[in-house]
Design an enzyme around this catalytic site. Structure first.
Site, PDB file in Angstrom:
ATOM      1  N   MET A   1       0.894  -1.296   0.801  1.00  0.00           N
ATOM      2  CA  MET A   1       0.649  -0.177  -0.147  1.00  0.00           C
ATOM      3  C   MET A   1       0.631   1.586  -0.282  1.00  0.00           C
ATOM      4  O   MET A   1       0.953   2.249   1.128  1.00  0.00           O
ATOM      5  CB  MET A   1      -0.921  -0.067   1.427  1.00  0.00           C
ATOM      6  CG  MET A   1      -1.245   1.093   2.110  1.00  0.00           C
ATOM      7  SD  MET A   1      -2.680   1.898   0.731  1.00  0.00           S
ATOM      8  CE  MET A   1      -2.846   3.305   1.056  1.00  0.00           C
ATOM      9  N   PRO A   2       1.327   1.534  -1.276  1.00  0.00           N
ATOM     10  CA  PRO A   2       2.223   2.554  -0.854  1.00  0.00           C
ATOM     11  C   PRO A   2       1.025   4.189  -1.079  1.00  0.00           C
ATOM     12  O   PRO A   2       0.358   3.811  -1.961  1.00  0.00           O
ATOM     13  CB  PRO A   2       3.146   2.834  -2.426  1.00  0.00           C
ATOM     14  CG  PRO A   2       2.809   1.290  -2.902  1.00  0.00           C
ATOM     15  CD  PRO A   2       1.925   0.917  -2.372  1.00  0.00           C
ATOM     16  N   ILE A   3       1.582   4.803  -0.409  1.00  0.00           N
ATOM     17  CA  ILE A   3       1.254   6.199  -0.656  1.00  0.00           C
ATOM     18  C   ILE A   3       2.929   6.936  -1.719  1.00  0.00           C
ATOM     19  O   ILE A   3       3.599   7.678  -1.181  1.00  0.00           O
ATOM     20  CB  ILE A   3       0.664   7.234   0.291  1.00  0.00           C
ATOM     21  CG1 ILE A   3      -0.154   5.955   1.223  1.00  0.00           C
ATOM     22  CG2 ILE A   3       0.195   8.827   0.808  1.00  0.00           C
ATOM     23  CD1 ILE A   3      -1.224   6.718   2.575  1.00  0.00           C
TER      24      ILE A   3
END
Length: 127
Positions: A1-3
Site C-alpha cells: 500500500m504505497p502512498i
C-alpha cells in the site's frame, strides 16, 4: 500500500502531473510488485518561488523540470528492488515526458505493516 506524493513546479499542461503519477504507478507495479488497484497518490503543483531545490547538489544538474517523489510503503523491499524502482521511474519519465533523469528526485519512507489503516478505523495489515 504505497502512498505516493509528487511535487513539481506548476506546469501549463493540466494533465502533466497526472501523467507523472501514472508512470510512477506502473513503475511500482513492475519493479516492486505493487498490486493492481493499489494506487493512492497526492499530486501537488507549486508556484516557482514555493518549490526549492539545489541545481547541482552531489554534482547532479537539476532544472525547473525537477520532480520530487516521496513514496511511503511497507518495509521489506531489497536494495536491488529499490534500485530497479528508481531506475524504472527515471527512465520512463525521461522516455515518456522528456524529463531529464537528473531532475528525478525520489525518497522512500518505509513503515511497518501495522502502521496502516485503509479505512473503517481498522489496522487491516496488523497481525
Amino acid at each position: 500500500m504505497p502512498i505516493v506524493r509528487v511535487d513539481i513546479i506548476k506546469n501549463s499542461d493540466s494533465s502533466y502531473i497526472g501523467k507523472i503519477g501514472k508512470i510512477i504507478y506502473q513503475a511500482m507495479r513492475t519493479a516492486i510488485n505493487v498490486p493492481d488497484k493499489d494506487n493512492f497518490q497526492i499530486l501537488n503543483e507549486h508556484a516557482r518561488d514555493h518549490f526549492v531545490y539545489d541545481p547541482e547538489y552531489l554534482g547532479i544538474q537539476r532544472t525547473d523540470q525537477t520532480v520530487i517523489i516521496q513514496i511511503t510503503l511497507n518495509e521489506g523491499r531489497t536494495v536491488d528492488q529499490k534500485k530497479a524502482l528508481y531506475k524504472t521511474i527515471a527512465d520512463q519519465l525521461a522516455q515518456q515526458l522528456s524529463i531529464p533523469k537528473g531532475d528525478v528526485f525520489i525518497s522512500l519512507v518505509e513503515v511497518k505493516k501495522e502502521n496502516w489503516s485503509f479505512g473503517n478505523g481498522i489496522a487491516q495489515y496488523a497481525e
